[in-house]
Design a protein around this motif. Structure first.
Motif, PDB file in Angstrom:
ATOM      1  N   LEU A  53       0.829  -1.204   0.000  1.00  0.00           N
ATOM      2  CA  LEU A  53       0.000   0.000   0.000  1.00  0.00           C
ATOM      3  C   LEU A  53       0.866   1.258   0.000  1.00  0.00           C
ATOM      4  O   LEU A  53       0.556   2.230  -0.682  1.00  0.00           O
ATOM      5  N   GLY A  54       1.961   1.216   0.718  1.00  0.00           N
ATOM      6  CA  GLY A  54       2.882   2.346   0.725  1.00  0.00           C
ATOM      7  C   GLY A  54       3.447   2.607  -0.661  1.00  0.00           C
ATOM      8  O   GLY A  54       3.565   3.755  -1.094  1.00  0.00           O
ATOM      9  N   ALA A  55       3.771   1.540  -1.389  1.00  0.00           N
ATOM     10  CA  ALA A  55       4.291   1.697  -2.751  1.00  0.00           C
ATOM     11  C   ALA A  55       3.225   2.276  -3.674  1.00  0.00           C
ATOM     12  O   ALA A  55       3.506   3.171  -4.477  1.00  0.00           O
ATOM     13  N   ILE A  56       1.989   1.802  -3.537  1.00  0.00           N
ATOM     14  CA  ILE A  56       0.887   2.329  -4.347  1.00  0.00           C
ATOM     15  C   ILE A  56       0.641   3.796  -4.020  1.00  0.00           C
ATOM     16  O   ILE A  56       0.448   4.622  -4.921  1.00  0.00           O
ATOM     17  N   ASN A  57       0.638   4.146  -2.744  1.00  0.00           N
ATOM     18  CA  ASN A  57       0.421   5.542  -2.348  1.00  0.00           C
ATOM     19  C   ASN A  57       1.497   6.455  -2.927  1.00  0.00           C
ATOM     20  O   ASN A  57       1.200   7.551  -3.411  1.00  0.00           O
TER      21      ASN A  57
END
Length: 74
Positions: A53-57
């Motif tokens: 999720l951090g990478a997507i954000n």
């Protein structure tokens, strides 16, 4: 003040465009991080060592930055 209820702000336009952008994320053993990418923005790849999720954000934030630099249609 804008009194036109149908007027859409630049930020709203970008957020709506972002909803239609496909993206994917995978774990890279070599980088020891999750990598997020979008085929519509092949030059952008974002990493996060802790979460997908951090990478997507991070990717979404980079896409927003790119979209903000595009000229506004007349």
């Amino acid at each position: 003040m804008n009194t036109n209820p149908t007027a859409v702000s630049r930020t709203d336009q970008i957020e709506r465009r972002l909803l239609g952008v496909p993206c994917d994320v995978w774990w890279s053993c070599q980088d020891a991080a999750y990598l997020a990418f979008s085929p519509q923005f092949p030059g952008l790849v974002c990493a996060d060592a802790w979460s997908s999720l951090g990478a997507i954000n991070r990717l979404e934030n980079e896409i927003r930055r790119v979209l903000m630099t595009e000229p506004v249609p007349a």
